[in-house]
Design an enzyme around this catalytic site. Structure first.
Site, PDB file in Angstrom:
ATOM      1  N   CYS A   2       0.903  -1.126  -0.076  1.00  0.00           N
ATOM      2  CA  CYS A   2      -0.214   0.049   0.027  1.00  0.00           C
ATOM      3  C   CYS A   2       0.875   1.169  -0.091  1.00  0.00           C
ATOM      4  CB  CYS A   2      -0.899  -0.061   1.319  1.00  0.00           C
ATOM      5  SG  CYS A   2      -2.000  -1.452   1.454  1.00  0.00           S
ATOM      6  N   ARG A  27       5.193  -0.032  -6.186  1.00  0.00           N
ATOM      7  CA  ARG A  27       5.363  -0.767  -5.119  1.00  0.00           C
ATOM      8  C   ARG A  27       4.219  -2.064  -5.052  1.00  0.00           C
ATOM      9  NH1 ARG A  27       7.163   2.359  -0.506  1.00  0.00           N
ATOM     10  NH2 ARG A  27       5.905   1.054   0.942  1.00  0.00           N
ATOM     11  N   TRP A  75      -2.997  -2.850  -1.447  1.00  0.00           N
ATOM     12  CA  TRP A  75      -2.700  -4.059  -1.712  1.00  0.00           C
ATOM     13  C   TRP A  75      -3.323  -5.148  -0.962  1.00  0.00           C
ATOM     14  CZ3 TRP A  75       0.378  -8.194   0.617  1.00  0.00           C
ATOM     15  CH2 TRP A  75       0.960  -8.951  -0.526  1.00  0.00           C
ATOM     16  N   ASN A 100      -2.016   1.940   5.773  1.00  0.00           N
ATOM     17  CA  ASN A 100      -0.855   0.953   5.292  1.00  0.00           C
ATOM     18  C   ASN A 100      -0.611   0.143   6.688  1.00  0.00           C
ATOM     19  OD1 ASN A 100      -0.540   2.201   3.047  1.00  0.00           O
ATOM     20  ND2 ASN A 100       1.487   2.816   3.484  1.00  0.00           N
ATOM     21  N   GLY A 101      -0.750  -1.233   6.298  1.00  0.00           N
ATOM     22  CA  GLY A 101      -0.265  -1.967   7.622  1.00  0.00           C
ATOM     23  C   GLY A 101      -1.548  -3.031   7.822  1.00  0.00           C
ATOM     24  N   GLU A 483      18.571 -17.377  -7.260  1.00  0.00           N
ATOM     25  CA  GLU A 483      18.009 -15.983  -7.584  1.00  0.00           C
ATOM     26  C   GLU A 483      17.638 -15.906  -8.983  1.00  0.00           C
ATOM     27  OE1 GLU A 483      17.412 -13.277  -6.509  1.00  0.00           O
ATOM     28  OE2 GLU A 483      17.413 -11.718  -7.654  1.00  0.00           O
ATOM     29  N   LYS A 487      13.974 -14.717 -10.186  1.00  0.00           N
ATOM     30  CA  LYS A 487      13.658 -13.726 -11.329  1.00  0.00           C
ATOM     31  C   LYS A 487      12.525 -14.232 -12.346  1.00  0.00           C
ATOM     32  CE  LYS A 487      14.582 -10.825  -9.496  1.00  0.00           C
ATOM     33  NZ  LYS A 487      15.081 -10.782  -8.271  1.00  0.00           N
ATOM     34  N   GLU A 490       9.107 -14.833 -10.738  1.00  0.00           N
ATOM     35  CA  GLU A 490       8.586 -13.521 -10.489  1.00  0.00           C
ATOM     36  C   GLU A 490       7.880 -12.769 -11.653  1.00  0.00           C
ATOM     37  OE1 GLU A 490      10.349 -10.628  -7.331  1.00  0.00           O
ATOM     38  OE2 GLU A 490      11.833 -11.514  -8.732  1.00  0.00           O
ATOM     39  N   HIS A 506      19.472 -36.871  -6.566  1.00  0.00           N
ATOM     40  CA  HIS A 506      18.843 -37.389  -5.592  1.00  0.00           C
ATOM     41  C   HIS A 506      17.083 -37.020  -5.535  1.00  0.00           C
ATOM     42  CE1 HIS A 506      22.519 -38.204  -3.845  1.00  0.00           C
ATOM     43  NE2 HIS A 506      23.063 -36.965  -3.997  1.00  0.00           N
ATOM     44  N   LYS A 605       6.716  -4.183  -3.775  1.00  0.00           N
ATOM     45  CA  LYS A 605       7.986  -4.196  -3.754  1.00  0.00           C
ATOM     46  C   LYS A 605       8.287  -3.869  -2.408  1.00  0.00           C
ATOM     47  CE  LYS A 605      11.948  -2.590  -5.294  1.00  0.00           C
ATOM     48  NZ  LYS A 605      12.640  -3.672  -5.944  1.00  0.00           N
TER      49      LYS A 605
HETATM   50  C1  F6R Z   1      12.710 -10.085  -5.562  1.00  0.00           C
HETATM   51  C2  F6R Z   1      12.213  -9.468  -4.455  1.00  0.00           C
HETATM   52  C3  F6R Z   1      12.015  -9.760  -3.081  1.00  0.00           C
HETATM   53  C4  F6R Z   1      12.685  -8.719  -2.090  1.00  0.00           C
HETATM   54  C5  F6R Z   1      12.146  -9.155  -0.653  1.00  0.00           C
HETATM   55  C6  F6R Z   1      12.958  -8.310   0.370  1.00  0.00           C
HETATM   56  O1  F6R Z   1      12.848  -9.911  -6.683  1.00  0.00           O
HETATM   57  O2  F6R Z   1      12.558  -8.164  -4.780  1.00  0.00           O
HETATM   58  O3  F6R Z   1      12.129 -11.032  -2.966  1.00  0.00           O
HETATM   59  O4  F6R Z   1      14.003  -9.208  -2.121  1.00  0.00           O
HETATM   60  O5  F6R Z   1      10.836  -8.817  -0.418  1.00  0.00           O
HETATM   61  O6  F6R Z   1      12.896  -7.232   0.228  1.00  0.00           O
HETATM   62  P1  F6R Z   1      13.909  -6.041   0.749  1.00  0.00           P
HETATM   63  O7  F6R Z   1      15.273  -6.318   0.187  1.00  0.00           O
HETATM   64  O8  F6R Z   1      13.525  -4.756   0.537  1.00  0.00           O
HETATM   65  O9  F6R Z   1      14.069  -6.420   2.469  1.00  0.00           O
END
Ligand code: F6R
Length: 610
Positions: A2, A27, A75, A100-101, A483, A487, A490, A506, A605
């Site tokens: 949010c 976000r 959100w 927010n929250g 990673e 990506k 996502e 395994h 985000k």
């Molecule tokens: C993936 C991504 C998330 C963040 C995670 C932690 O691309 O961006 O997995 O890495 O939500 O966020 P931060 O780094 O802001 O604590």
């Protein structure tokens, strides 16, 4: 997650609010809304499911002239994404709230407020706040006092902004667990959950502390702290430029941020390696004395940041020779973990506001760690403010939901941390020298890696009709495979898993067939021969493999085996360099599939709720 924007001014503020919401779109959200009040107290509230653009269109038709207002991107947490559940929520045609929250005791409050005669029209936890403030206004006619009193009954995390059509020309905001900044203009004031939202109208910000409640008019800002005492919070000039959130000609933020990586690394390392040694204050004053005594490192993080931590485990154990554990913050915070003697807690976070990582830090404070260090990209964030030591990344704002430059900058910072630990302990001079050289050469190597863009783009077309993919790596490249898989999941919505290459036989080998592309990261290191055997095992099962290899190793392509060669570089920075083609891969697969690259479905985000 949010987003909140608010403004109180002499001029109509609707465009400022809508522009602020647009700047918060990155976000992640599913609906948006706005309320403005004119100088007679007429209230105009508009909400829409979907994008801010839809809200903006609706608002344009109404063209409200209000000079005080609040706006929100939601959100969904409680209740589906819909106009009914979008914020602002209102009570008695008077009070409007954006939040927010999460309010954890919303069920109890909803029950008692319903008994008091309040009617709920949404499924949200937020709606209890607005009715509660309404109820308390009978006892506390001053809006800020009513909000302060409401806070005493709310359990959970929140940042909120409130307006009342009978308290004209003022906004009240409260912070408890979810960030808020006040923006200072000339004869006008603003509020937002992220200063990026307000950069077109001001660069002067004060960050509210936990428990603060502020009354904001166009002339004044008056803040009380959690105990109700008046306080002032320092106003600082932001060094982020207003167009930092722009795409600079790139099609997507993600692509722009991939290409920003060499510069981000340069900025992050600038002044932090002096004459080949880690600068004394690079990790905060007194860090080197502290590092000398450290015998264990506990890293806590989420998502991409966790993957960066996993790479650091290999480095710290191999080069520093002390134990290092890495844990997902949402697990760490809810279990009784063993605390090693002389242990350093390290949190990794792009945003510095990730609820689980922040909760883990707060928990760790009572567990007897020697100190906490955060490696974080946002200077004003809660993690930075609450940690003993700080390594501020200088990646610049990361807008694409899928983290790219934050990951590689975190890795550079973690390699530097390994070096700082060695230097403090006066051990492993060879590694210290090699790491300095490798880090200094890193931005140039990254620029060379960009030349792979076209070949990865071509290759990505072969993923478009696939539903699953495997990513393989060994040693410190295993987390890079993790990673890469994250990506791809996502932003292209292809199911992807990463395995340490030796683990495949395994179990997961059973999945391998011609429909399961397998991506391998294969730098030149001690494990390369082992990895080659693993590749043959997979190849023999009829899979299609894509190997990113060091050009020096002359990896032979063949049927079912595509090779993309990377320029040779030090093995110390291989995890950083090999991340780049994987970023391109997910980006171009998403492009072929036509998904929303910068705002993938269901994701946010900055994850400020549990
Ligand atoms: C993936 C991504 C998330 C963040 C995670 C932690 O691309 O961006 O997995 O890495 O939500 O966020 P931060 O780094 O802001 O604590």
């Amino acid at each position: 997650m949010c987003g909140i924007v608010g403004a109180v001014a002499e001029r109509p503020i609707i465009e400022i609010l809508i522009e602020g919401l647009k700047r918060l779109e990155y976000r992640g959200y599913d609906s948006a809304g706005v309320v403005v009040l004119d100088q007679q107290g007429n209230t105009s509230c508009t909400k829409r499911e979907g994008k801010v653009g839809v809200l903006a269109k609706a608002v344009k038709e109404q063209s409200p002239q209000g000079t005080t207002g609040i706006a929100h991107t939601r959100w969904a947490t409680h209740g589906v994404p819909s106009e009914r559940n979008a914020h602002p929520h209102q009570s008695g045609n008077r009070f409007s709230v954006v939040h927010n929250g999460i309010i954890e005791n919303h069920k109890e409050l909803r029950k008692s407020l319903s008994v008091d005669g309040y009617t709920f029209i949404s499924d949200t936890d937020t709606e209890v706040i607005v009715h509660l403030i309404h109820k308390l206004s009978a006892v506390y006619p001053d809006l800020r006092s009513a909000v302060f009193a409401a806070n005493q009954q709310l359990v959970g995390a929140y940042g909120m902004a409130v307006v009342d059509s009978q308290s004209l020309g003022q906004l009240v905001v409260a912070r408890s667990g979810s960030p808020l900044v006040i923006g200072y203009g000339l004869g006008e004031h603003f509020v937002a959950s992220d200063q990026l939202a307000l950069l077109p109208v001001t660069r002067r910000f004060a960050v509210l502390e936990e428990g603060d409640v502020a009354q904001i008019t166009k002339e004044s800002v008056s803040i009380i702290d959690a105990s109700g005492e008046p306080v002032s919070r320092p106003i600082e000039e932001s060094d982020i430029t207003a167009d930092a959130g722009g795409k600079a000609g790139y099609k997507h933020y993600m692509l722009k941020e991939i290409f920003e990586q060499p510069e981000a690394i340069r900025r992050t390392l600038q002044g932090r390696i002096v004459d080949g040694k880690v600068a004394e204050d690079a990790f905060g004053n007194g860090s080197l004395e502290l590092f000398e005594a450290i015998k264990h490192v506990q890293i806590v993080a989420c998502g991409t940041s966790y993957n960066a931590g996993m790479v650091a485990r290999y480095w710290i154990e191999q080069y520093v020779g002390i134990s290092c554990s890495v844990e997902i913050a949402s697990e760490f915070r809810y279990r009784e973990s063993f605390v090693h003697k002389d242990s350093l807690l390290v949190t990794l976070s792009q945003s510095g506001e990730t609820a689980d990582t922040l909760a883990a830090l707060r928990l760790a404070k009572s567990l007897g760690y020697s100190a906490s260090l955060t490696i974080c990209n946002v200077e004003t964030s809660s993690l930075v403010r609450e940690s003993d030591l700080v390594y501020l990344m200088k990646a610049g704002p990361e807008i694409g939901v899928a983290s790219t430059k934050a990951f590689t900058v975190q890795l550079a910072a973690l390699l530097l941390l390994s070096k700082a630990l060695c230097e403090a302990k006066a051990i492993n001079q060879e590694f210290c020298t090699d790491a300095a050289e490798a880090l200094n050469a890193l931005p140039t190597h990254m620029e060379q890696a960009f030349s792979l863009e076209q070949s990865v783009k071509v290759l990505s077309e072969q993923f478009a009709d696939k539903h699953h993919a495997l990513f393989l790596g060994r040693g410190d490249l295993y987390p890079v495979a993790m990673e890469g898989a994250l990506k791809l999941k996502e932003i292209s919505y292809i199911h992807a898993e990463a395995y340490a290459a030796g683990e495949l036989k395994h179990g997961p080998l059973a999945l391998v067939d011609a429909d399961m592309p397998v991506v391998v990261v294969a730098p030149s290191n001690d494990l390369l021969d082992k990895l080659k055997s693993n590749i043959e095992e997979v190849r023999a099962r009829g899979s299609v493999m894509y190997v990113f290899a060091d050009s020096d190793d002359q990896f032979e392509p063949g049927p079912g085996l595509d090779v993309v060669n990377m320029a040779h570089a030090s093995h110390l920075i291989a995890p950083i360099l090999f991340s780049i083609p994987l970023q391109f891969l997910s980006y171009y697969v998403a492009l072929v599939k036509g998904t929303d690259v910068d705002q993938p479905r269901n994701l946010a985000k900055s994850v400020t709720v549990e």
